[in-house]
Design a protein around this motif. Sequence first.
Motif, PDB file in Angstrom:
ATOM      1  N   ARG A 124     -43.138  20.366 -36.260  1.00 20.45           N
ATOM      2  CA  ARG A 124     -44.034  20.260 -37.422  1.00 20.45           C
ATOM      3  C   ARG A 124     -44.321  21.625 -38.023  1.00 20.45           C
ATOM      4  O   ARG A 124     -44.408  21.771 -39.244  1.00 20.45           O
ATOM      5  CB  ARG A 124     -45.340  19.569 -37.022  1.00 20.45           C
ATOM      6  N   VAL A 127     -41.306  22.711 -40.164  1.00 16.18           N
ATOM      7  CA  VAL A 127     -41.282  22.022 -41.465  1.00 16.18           C
ATOM      8  C   VAL A 127     -42.320  22.624 -42.397  1.00 16.18           C
ATOM      9  O   VAL A 127     -42.057  22.897 -43.577  1.00 16.18           O
ATOM     10  CB  VAL A 127     -41.528  20.515 -41.274  1.00 16.18           C
ATOM     11  N   GLN A 128     -43.516  22.872 -41.867  1.00 15.29           N
ATOM     12  CA  GLN A 128     -44.566  23.467 -42.681  1.00 15.29           C
ATOM     13  C   GLN A 128     -44.214  24.890 -43.083  1.00 15.29           C
ATOM     14  O   GLN A 128     -44.530  25.331 -44.195  1.00 15.29           O
ATOM     15  CB  GLN A 128     -45.888  23.452 -41.902  1.00 15.29           C
ATOM     16  N   TYR A 255     -35.059  22.448 -33.525  1.00 15.27           N
ATOM     17  CA  TYR A 255     -36.315  22.041 -34.154  1.00 15.27           C
ATOM     18  C   TYR A 255     -36.322  20.556 -34.525  1.00 15.27           C
ATOM     19  O   TYR A 255     -37.308  20.062 -35.065  1.00 15.27           O
ATOM     20  CB  TYR A 255     -36.573  22.878 -35.410  1.00 15.27           C
ATOM     21  N   PRO A 257     -36.788  16.711 -33.737  1.00 12.88           N
ATOM     22  CA  PRO A 257     -37.472  15.940 -32.687  1.00 12.88           C
ATOM     23  C   PRO A 257     -36.481  15.323 -31.708  1.00 12.88           C
ATOM     24  O   PRO A 257     -35.355  14.969 -32.074  1.00 12.88           O
ATOM     25  CB  PRO A 257     -38.224  14.865 -33.483  1.00 12.88           C
TER      26      PRO A 257
END
Length: 368
Positions: A124, A127-128, A255, A257
Motif C-alpha cells: 500500500r 502504491v501511495q 511489492y 500482494p
Amino acid sequence: MKLFERYVLSEILPLLLGALAAVIVLLVLAALQEVIAPLLAKGANPVLVARVLALNVPEAAARALPIALMFATLLGLSRLSSDSELKGALAAGIPATRLLWPVLALGLGVTVLAFALGEGLVPRAKVQERKVKQEIVFDNPRVIGLDGTGADGQRIVLRDALNRAISVGRIGPGGTLEDLRIVTMQDGLPPREVITARSGRLPPGSNVLELRDGQRVTYQDARPVTVLTFKTGSLPVQDVQADLDAGGGELKPIYTPLRELWAKTNLYRQQNIRSPADFTALHRKFAEPLAALALAFFAVSLAVFTFRSGRDLGLVWALLLTFAYYATWSVFRVMGENGAVSGVVAAYAPDLIAVVAGAALLWLTGRR
C-alpha cells in the motif's frame, strides 16, 4: 518466562530498537540518494519529497528487522559475556543453551512482524508513493527531467488512463514542455490519433495539458482522415502515470500482494514462462521474514562459541557480520532476479548459510 530469559531479553530489546532505527535511516537514504538531490534541485515541493521518504519507511523497517535483531543479539550477548554475567549464570547452574530460547522467541515475533509489514503496509505504501510522485510531477513538471531530458538522456514518455502516450522532448525553463507528441493507442491496432505541439504546459494541480502551435491527425485503418492545425489548445488527461524513474514502469514484483503474485507465478508455471524476478519475489516473501529466526539462531550460536573459547565479539565484529549478511542477501537477490540461480536458492540461501554456520558453531562448542 523465567528471570534469566527476561534478563536476556531486557539486554537485547533496547539494542534492537536502536539498531532498527539506524538501519531504517541507512536503507532509506541508500534507496533515495539518487532521487532526493535532483528533486530538490529541480524545485520539487519539500513537503511532497518528505512524504516520499516517509512512505519508504515501511519497506525499510521490514528489511531492517532481521538485520537489526542479529546485530542487537550479538552486541547484547557480547556485553553479558564481557561483564562475566554469563559466567555467573553458568556458575548458578543455568546452561548456556538457555540463551537460545528467549532469542528464538524474539526472532519468531520479529518474523511475524516483518511478514505483516511486507504484506500489509509495504504494497500500500508503494502504491501511495507513486501517487505522491505524480503529485510532484504535476506540481513542477521540470522534476522529471535531468538537464532538460529524461534521466537516461532520452525522451520522457508518460501515459494516462485513456491509453494515450505523451512524449516530451525537453523540459524548458519554468516547466515548459517542448516537442510534445500525444498518441492515442488502440490495443492490437495502429494509433487512432496523433497530436504534436511545439510546446505545452501542465499547470500545477491541473490535469489539463495546455498546447501551443500544434497539429492533430486522426487515422482510420492506419490512413489519415483529418488533419487540423492549431495555435492553442487544451487536452484533458486522466491519471497520468508519471514516475520519477525514467521508465515509469510497473511496480517491482516484490511489492505485489502475495495472493496476486502466487496466482501470477502459477500461471507462468502452467504456460512454461520464465520470469525469474517474479519467482524470486514469491520466495522472498517468506524467506526474508524467516531470516530473523535464522539470524537469531546464528547470533546465539556464535555468542556461545565465543564465550566458550574465551573471546569477545564487540561492536566491530557485530557490524562486520551484519554487513556480510546484507551483502550475501544482495548478491543472491540480484542473481535470482536475473535468472542466474533459481528463485528458491536466491531467496533461501542466505538463511540456510546462517543456520548451517550456527549449527557448525554449536557442534564445535560441544567438542570443546
